[in-house]
Scaffold this active site. Structure first.
Site, mmCIF file in Angstrom:
data_model
loop_
_atom_site.group_PDB
_atom_site.id
_atom_site.type_symbol
_atom_site.label_atom_id
_atom_site.label_comp_id
_atom_site.label_asym_id
_atom_site.label_seq_id
_atom_site.Cartn_x
_atom_site.Cartn_y
_atom_site.Cartn_z
ATOM 1 N N LYS A 179 0.018 4.315 -0.247
ATOM 2 C CA LYS A 179 -0.468 5.587 0.293
ATOM 3 C C LYS A 179 -0.230 6.553 -0.373
ATOM 4 O O LYS A 179 -0.241 6.634 -1.689
ATOM 5 C CB LYS A 179 -0.165 5.884 1.821
ATOM 6 C CG LYS A 179 0.014 4.351 2.619
ATOM 7 C CD LYS A 179 0.016 4.602 4.125
ATOM 8 C CE LYS A 179 0.351 3.315 4.846
ATOM 9 N NZ LYS A 179 0.023 3.518 6.057
ATOM 10 N N SER B 222 3.089 -2.094 10.382
ATOM 11 C CA SER B 222 4.739 -2.279 10.706
ATOM 12 C C SER B 222 5.150 -3.949 10.360
ATOM 13 O O SER B 222 6.142 -4.076 11.183
ATOM 14 C CB SER B 222 4.988 -1.919 12.163
ATOM 15 O OG SER B 222 4.625 -0.548 12.289
ATOM 16 N N GLU C 35 -5.776 -5.139 10.532
ATOM 17 C CA GLU C 35 -4.500 -4.062 10.500
ATOM 18 C C GLU C 35 -4.832 -3.370 12.000
ATOM 19 O O GLU C 35 -5.725 -2.319 11.952
ATOM 20 C CB GLU C 35 -4.550 -2.975 9.446
ATOM 21 C CG GLU C 35 -4.293 -3.537 8.159
ATOM 22 C CD GLU C 35 -3.832 -2.658 7.217
ATOM 23 O OE1 GLU C 35 -2.607 -2.710 6.929
ATOM 24 O OE2 GLU C 35 -4.443 -1.623 7.210
ATOM 25 N N HIS D 193 -9.506 1.341 4.862
ATOM 26 C CA HIS D 193 -8.136 1.606 5.511
ATOM 27 C C HIS D 193 -8.490 2.299 6.630
ATOM 28 O O HIS D 193 -9.294 3.349 6.535
ATOM 29 C CB HIS D 193 -7.338 1.898 4.452
ATOM 30 C CG HIS D 193 -5.948 1.966 5.109
ATOM 31 N ND1 HIS D 193 -5.405 2.895 6.024
ATOM 32 C CD2 HIS D 193 -4.872 1.019 5.056
ATOM 33 C CE1 HIS D 193 -4.223 2.746 6.371
ATOM 34 N NE2 HIS D 193 -3.827 1.415 5.742
ATOM 35 N N ASN E 76 0.725 -1.252 -0.021
ATOM 36 C CA ASN E 76 0.030 0.014 -0.045
ATOM 37 C C ASN E 76 0.812 1.266 -0.061
ATOM 38 O O ASN E 76 1.310 1.495 1.243
ATOM 39 C CB ASN E 76 -1.009 0.020 1.362
ATOM 40 C CG ASN E 76 -1.556 1.336 1.426
ATOM 41 O OD1 ASN E 76 -1.831 1.889 0.536
ATOM 42 N ND2 ASN E 76 -2.160 1.484 2.471
ATOM 43 N N GLY F 147 2.378 2.256 10.930
ATOM 44 C CA GLY F 147 3.228 3.198 10.555
ATOM 45 C C GLY F 147 4.004 3.543 11.767
ATOM 46 O O GLY F 147 4.535 4.460 11.948
ATOM 47 N N GLU G 103 -6.893 4.680 7.836
ATOM 48 C CA GLU G 103 -6.640 6.340 7.476
ATOM 49 C C GLU G 103 -7.771 6.825 6.804
ATOM 50 O O GLU G 103 -8.149 8.024 6.902
ATOM 51 C CB GLU G 103 -5.310 6.323 6.637
ATOM 52 C CG GLU G 103 -4.078 6.085 7.475
ATOM 53 C CD GLU G 103 -2.823 5.519 6.752
ATOM 54 O OE1 GLU G 103 -2.945 5.524 5.397
ATOM 55 O OE2 GLU G 103 -2.042 4.952 7.499
HETATM 56 C C1 PEP Z 1 -0.844 0.013 5.955
HETATM 57 O O1 PEP Z 1 -1.060 1.291 5.855
HETATM 58 O O2 PEP Z 1 -1.975 -0.522 5.392
HETATM 59 C C2 PEP Z 1 0.304 -0.372 6.691
HETATM 60 C C3 PEP Z 1 0.266 -1.638 7.212
HETATM 61 O O3 PEP Z 1 1.315 0.453 7.038
HETATM 62 P P1 PEP Z 1 2.758 0.015 7.697
HETATM 63 O O4 PEP Z 1 3.175 -1.198 7.045
HETATM 64 O O5 PEP Z 1 3.682 1.242 7.354
HETATM 65 O O6 PEP Z 1 2.271 0.066 8.950
#
Ligand code: PEP
Length: 251
Positions: free
Chosen positions: A11, A214, A168, A96, A9, A174, A98
Protein backbone atom coordinates in the site's frame (compact mmCIF):
# COMPACT_ATOMS: atom_id res chain seq x y z
CA UNK A 1 -2.01 -27.80 -11.08
CA UNK A 2 -2.80 -24.13 -10.58
CA UNK A 3 -0.18 -21.73 -9.23
CA UNK A 4 -0.15 -21.17 -5.48
CA UNK A 5 0.83 -17.66 -4.48
CA UNK A 6 1.52 -15.40 -1.54
CA UNK A 7 1.55 -11.73 -2.54
CA UNK A 8 2.32 -8.77 -0.29
CA UNK A 9 0.61 -5.43 -0.80
CA UNK A 10 2.65 -2.65 0.77
CA UNK A 11 0.00 0.00 0.00
CA UNK A 12 1.23 3.59 0.63
CA UNK A 13 3.89 2.58 3.13
CA UNK A 14 7.69 2.81 3.19
CA UNK A 15 9.99 5.45 1.79
CA UNK A 16 12.40 4.22 -0.86
CA UNK A 17 15.10 3.65 1.76
CA UNK A 18 12.70 1.80 4.07
CA UNK A 19 11.47 -0.30 1.18
CA UNK A 20 15.02 -1.26 0.24
CA UNK A 21 15.65 -2.29 3.86
CA UNK A 22 12.48 -4.41 3.89
CA UNK A 23 13.45 -6.20 0.67
CA UNK A 24 16.91 -6.88 2.10
CA UNK A 25 15.32 -8.32 5.22
CA UNK A 26 12.92 -10.46 3.22
CA UNK A 27 15.74 -11.81 1.05
CA UNK A 28 17.58 -12.73 4.25
CA UNK A 29 14.49 -14.50 5.62
CA UNK A 30 14.04 -16.48 2.41
CA UNK A 31 17.71 -17.39 1.97
CA UNK A 32 18.13 -21.13 1.50
CA UNK A 33 14.36 -21.68 1.39
CA UNK A 34 12.59 -22.90 -1.69
CA UNK A 35 9.03 -21.60 -1.33
CA UNK A 36 6.33 -23.93 -2.59
CA UNK A 37 4.47 -20.97 -4.05
CA UNK A 38 4.98 -17.90 -6.20
CA UNK A 39 6.16 -15.05 -3.94
CA UNK A 40 5.16 -11.56 -5.05
CA UNK A 41 5.60 -8.14 -3.48
CA UNK A 42 3.51 -5.22 -4.67
CA UNK A 43 5.23 -1.93 -3.95
CA UNK A 44 4.50 1.73 -4.60
CA UNK A 45 5.53 2.85 -8.10
CA UNK A 46 8.62 4.68 -6.89
CA UNK A 47 10.16 1.46 -5.51
CA UNK A 48 9.63 -0.71 -8.57
CA UNK A 49 12.81 -0.13 -10.61
CA UNK A 50 15.07 -0.37 -7.57
CA UNK A 51 13.36 -3.45 -6.14
CA UNK A 52 13.38 -5.14 -9.56
CA UNK A 53 17.20 -5.03 -9.51
CA UNK A 54 17.39 -6.17 -5.89
CA UNK A 55 15.33 -9.32 -6.48
CA UNK A 56 17.09 -10.48 -9.63
CA UNK A 57 18.02 -14.13 -9.25
CA UNK A 58 15.72 -14.63 -6.23
CA UNK A 59 12.32 -16.30 -5.96
CA UNK A 60 10.62 -12.94 -5.38
CA UNK A 61 8.47 -11.48 -8.14
CA UNK A 62 7.33 -7.88 -8.41
CA UNK A 63 3.95 -6.19 -8.78
CA UNK A 64 2.66 -2.66 -9.00
CA UNK A 65 -0.34 -1.77 -6.85
CA UNK A 66 -2.15 -0.02 -9.67
CA UNK A 67 -1.78 1.27 -13.22
CA UNK A 68 -3.47 3.95 -15.30
CA UNK A 69 -6.61 3.35 -17.33
CA UNK A 70 -5.04 5.22 -20.26
CA UNK A 71 -2.18 4.06 -22.47
CA UNK A 72 -0.09 7.26 -22.51
CA UNK A 73 -0.28 11.01 -22.92
CA UNK A 74 -1.46 14.05 -21.01
CA UNK A 75 -2.57 12.41 -17.75
CA UNK A 76 -0.44 14.19 -15.17
CA UNK A 77 0.55 12.04 -12.24
CA UNK A 78 -0.55 8.75 -13.77
CA UNK A 79 1.67 5.70 -14.39
CA UNK A 80 0.88 3.52 -17.38
CA UNK A 81 0.97 -0.26 -17.62
CA UNK A 82 3.82 0.04 -20.15
CA UNK A 83 5.84 2.10 -17.64
CA UNK A 84 5.18 -0.46 -14.91
CA UNK A 85 6.28 -3.29 -17.18
CA UNK A 86 9.44 -1.39 -18.14
CA UNK A 87 10.62 -1.51 -14.51
CA UNK A 88 10.72 -5.30 -14.57
CA UNK A 89 7.45 -5.84 -12.68
CA UNK A 90 5.46 -8.82 -13.94
CA UNK A 91 2.21 -8.35 -12.01
CA UNK A 92 -0.19 -5.51 -11.30
CA UNK A 93 -2.86 -5.36 -8.62
CA UNK A 94 -6.07 -4.00 -10.15
CA UNK A 95 -9.39 -3.28 -8.47
CA UNK A 96 -8.26 -3.17 -4.86
CA UNK A 97 -11.18 -2.06 -2.70
CA UNK A 98 -9.24 1.03 -1.63
CA UNK A 99 -9.01 2.08 -5.28
CA UNK A 100 -12.71 1.37 -5.79
CA UNK A 101 -13.72 3.23 -2.61
CA UNK A 102 -11.38 6.24 -2.45
CA UNK A 103 -10.65 6.79 -6.15
CA UNK A 104 -14.05 5.77 -7.50
CA UNK A 105 -12.72 3.15 -9.87
CA UNK A 106 -15.78 1.55 -11.39
CA UNK A 107 -16.25 -1.56 -13.51
CA UNK A 108 -15.48 0.30 -16.76
CA UNK A 109 -12.26 1.89 -15.51
CA UNK A 110 -11.09 -1.44 -14.11
CA UNK A 111 -11.90 -3.20 -17.39
CA UNK A 112 -9.64 -0.68 -19.18
CA UNK A 113 -6.86 -1.21 -16.67
CA UNK A 114 -7.02 -4.99 -17.06
CA UNK A 115 -6.90 -4.68 -20.86
CA UNK A 116 -3.91 -2.34 -20.73
CA UNK A 117 -2.07 -4.50 -18.19
CA UNK A 118 -2.53 -7.58 -20.38
CA UNK A 119 -1.61 -5.72 -23.57
CA UNK A 120 1.67 -4.69 -21.91
CA UNK A 121 2.61 -8.12 -20.61
CA UNK A 122 1.53 -7.62 -17.00
CA UNK A 123 -0.44 -10.28 -15.15
CA UNK A 124 -3.32 -8.68 -13.22
CA UNK A 125 -4.03 -9.65 -9.62
CA UNK A 126 -7.67 -8.63 -9.68
CA UNK A 127 -9.41 -7.93 -6.36
CA UNK A 128 -13.07 -8.57 -5.67
CA UNK A 129 -15.11 -8.60 -2.49
CA UNK A 130 -18.16 -7.31 -0.70
CA UNK A 131 -18.56 -4.66 2.00
CA UNK A 132 -20.02 -5.50 5.42
CA UNK A 133 -23.55 -4.32 4.60
CA UNK A 134 -23.62 -6.53 1.50
CA UNK A 135 -22.63 -9.60 3.50
CA UNK A 136 -25.20 -8.78 6.16
CA UNK A 137 -27.84 -8.45 3.43
CA UNK A 138 -26.70 -11.85 2.11
CA UNK A 139 -25.93 -10.46 -1.35
CA UNK A 140 -22.16 -11.05 -1.18
CA UNK A 141 -22.17 -13.71 -3.89
CA UNK A 142 -24.10 -11.49 -6.30
CA UNK A 143 -21.75 -8.57 -5.59
CA UNK A 144 -18.69 -10.63 -6.43
CA UNK A 145 -20.36 -12.06 -9.54
CA UNK A 146 -21.20 -8.53 -10.72
CA UNK A 147 -17.57 -7.46 -10.19
CA UNK A 148 -16.34 -10.39 -12.29
CA UNK A 149 -18.89 -9.78 -15.02
CA UNK A 150 -18.36 -6.03 -14.98
CA UNK A 151 -14.61 -5.97 -15.45
CA UNK A 152 -13.31 -9.41 -16.50
CA UNK A 153 -15.84 -11.51 -18.36
CA UNK A 154 -15.26 -9.60 -21.58
CA UNK A 155 -11.85 -11.33 -21.76
CA UNK A 156 -11.15 -14.33 -23.95
CA UNK A 157 -10.42 -17.60 -22.14
CA UNK A 158 -6.77 -17.21 -23.05
CA UNK A 159 -6.66 -13.71 -21.57
CA UNK A 160 -8.57 -14.80 -18.48
CA UNK A 161 -5.93 -17.48 -17.95
CA UNK A 162 -3.45 -14.72 -17.10
CA UNK A 163 -5.60 -13.34 -14.26
CA UNK A 164 -5.05 -14.11 -10.59
CA UNK A 165 -8.15 -13.39 -8.52
CA UNK A 166 -7.99 -12.10 -4.96
CA UNK A 167 -11.14 -12.43 -2.87
CA UNK A 168 -10.92 -9.69 -0.28
CA UNK A 169 -14.01 -9.11 1.86
CA UNK A 170 -13.75 -5.37 2.45
CA UNK A 171 -14.88 -5.76 6.09
CA UNK A 172 -11.78 -7.89 6.71
CA UNK A 173 -9.16 -5.60 5.17
CA UNK A 174 -6.98 -3.95 7.78
CA UNK A 175 -9.61 -4.55 10.47
CA UNK A 176 -8.30 -7.65 12.19
CA UNK A 177 -11.64 -9.29 11.31
CA UNK A 178 -10.58 -12.26 9.20
CA UNK A 179 -13.16 -14.27 7.27
CA UNK A 180 -13.51 -17.70 8.85
CA UNK A 181 -11.90 -20.53 6.88
CA UNK A 182 -15.45 -21.70 6.11
CA UNK A 183 -16.53 -18.29 4.79
CA UNK A 184 -13.37 -18.06 2.67
CA UNK A 185 -13.75 -21.56 1.25
CA UNK A 186 -17.46 -21.04 0.48
CA UNK A 187 -16.79 -17.83 -1.44
CA UNK A 188 -13.75 -19.21 -3.27
CA UNK A 189 -15.79 -22.24 -4.36
CA UNK A 190 -18.56 -19.91 -5.54
CA UNK A 191 -16.06 -17.80 -7.51
CA UNK A 192 -14.60 -20.92 -9.13
CA UNK A 193 -18.10 -22.12 -10.05
CA UNK A 194 -18.89 -18.70 -11.57
CA UNK A 195 -15.67 -18.79 -13.62
CA UNK A 196 -16.52 -22.34 -14.74
CA UNK A 197 -19.95 -21.24 -15.95
CA UNK A 198 -18.31 -18.58 -18.10
CA UNK A 199 -15.06 -20.22 -19.26
CA UNK A 200 -15.47 -23.92 -18.50
CA UNK A 201 -14.16 -26.25 -15.80
CA UNK A 202 -10.57 -26.40 -17.00
CA UNK A 203 -10.06 -22.62 -16.91
CA UNK A 204 -11.78 -22.47 -13.50
CA UNK A 205 -9.62 -25.27 -12.12
CA UNK A 206 -6.50 -23.46 -13.33
CA UNK A 207 -7.48 -20.08 -11.84
CA UNK A 208 -5.48 -19.00 -8.80
CA UNK A 209 -7.78 -17.46 -6.18
CA UNK A 210 -6.09 -15.70 -3.24
CA UNK A 211 -7.71 -14.74 0.03
CA UNK A 212 -7.04 -11.27 1.46
CA UNK A 213 -8.20 -9.56 4.62
CA UNK A 214 -6.27 -9.61 7.91
CA UNK A 215 -4.44 -12.76 6.90
CA UNK A 216 -1.42 -13.07 9.16
CA UNK A 217 1.31 -15.39 10.41
CA UNK A 218 -1.10 -16.99 12.87
CA UNK A 219 -4.15 -17.68 10.70
CA UNK A 220 -2.58 -18.21 7.25
CA UNK A 221 -2.07 -21.98 7.50
CA UNK A 222 -5.71 -22.63 8.39
CA UNK A 223 -6.99 -20.35 5.63
CA UNK A 224 -4.66 -21.93 3.06
CA UNK A 225 -5.72 -25.46 4.03
CA UNK A 226 -9.01 -24.95 2.18
CA UNK A 227 -9.09 -26.61 -1.24
CA UNK A 228 -10.13 -23.49 -3.15
CA UNK A 229 -7.87 -21.03 -1.31
CA UNK A 230 -4.68 -20.93 -3.37
CA UNK A 231 -2.79 -18.42 -1.25
CA UNK A 232 -3.08 -14.93 0.10
CA UNK A 233 -2.89 -11.24 -0.68
CA UNK A 234 -1.33 -9.83 2.44
CA UNK A 235 -1.42 -6.18 3.49
CA UNK A 236 -0.21 -5.27 6.98
CA UNK A 237 1.65 -8.51 7.65
CA UNK A 238 3.70 -8.13 4.45
CA UNK A 239 5.44 -5.11 6.01
CA UNK A 240 7.16 -7.36 8.56
CA UNK A 241 9.64 -9.66 6.85
CA UNK A 242 9.52 -12.48 9.45
CA UNK A 243 5.70 -12.54 9.41
CA UNK A 244 5.59 -12.49 5.60
CA UNK A 245 8.14 -15.33 5.48
CA UNK A 246 6.00 -17.35 7.91
CA UNK A 247 2.95 -16.83 5.70
CA UNK A 248 4.95 -17.93 2.64
CA UNK A 249 6.03 -21.07 4.50
CA UNK A 250 2.38 -21.75 5.41
CA UNK A 251 1.56 -22.04 1.71
C1 PEP B 1 -4.99 -5.80 1.39
O1 PEP B 1 -4.91 -4.59 1.47
O2 PEP B 1 -4.99 -6.34 0.28
C2 PEP B 1 -5.10 -6.57 2.64
C3 PEP B 1 -5.47 -7.80 2.58
O3 PEP B 1 -4.78 -5.89 3.81
P1 PEP B 1 -4.65 -6.53 5.28
O4 PEP B 1 -3.90 -7.83 5.14
O5 PEP B 1 -3.88 -5.53 6.05
O6 PEP B 1 -6.03 -6.75 5.79
Amino acid sequence: MRTKMVAGNWKMNKTLQEGVALVDELKEQLKGIEPKCEVVIATPFIHLATVAQMIEGTCIRLAAENCADKASGAYTGEVSAAMVRSTGAQYCIIGHSERRQYYHEDYDILREKVQLALANGLKPIFCIGEVKEEREANIHEQVVKDQLEGSLFNLSAEEFGKITLAYEPVWAIGTGLTATPQQAQAMHAYIRKTVAEKYGKQVADDTTILYGGSCNAKNAAELFSNPDVDGGLIGGASLKAPDFATIIAAR
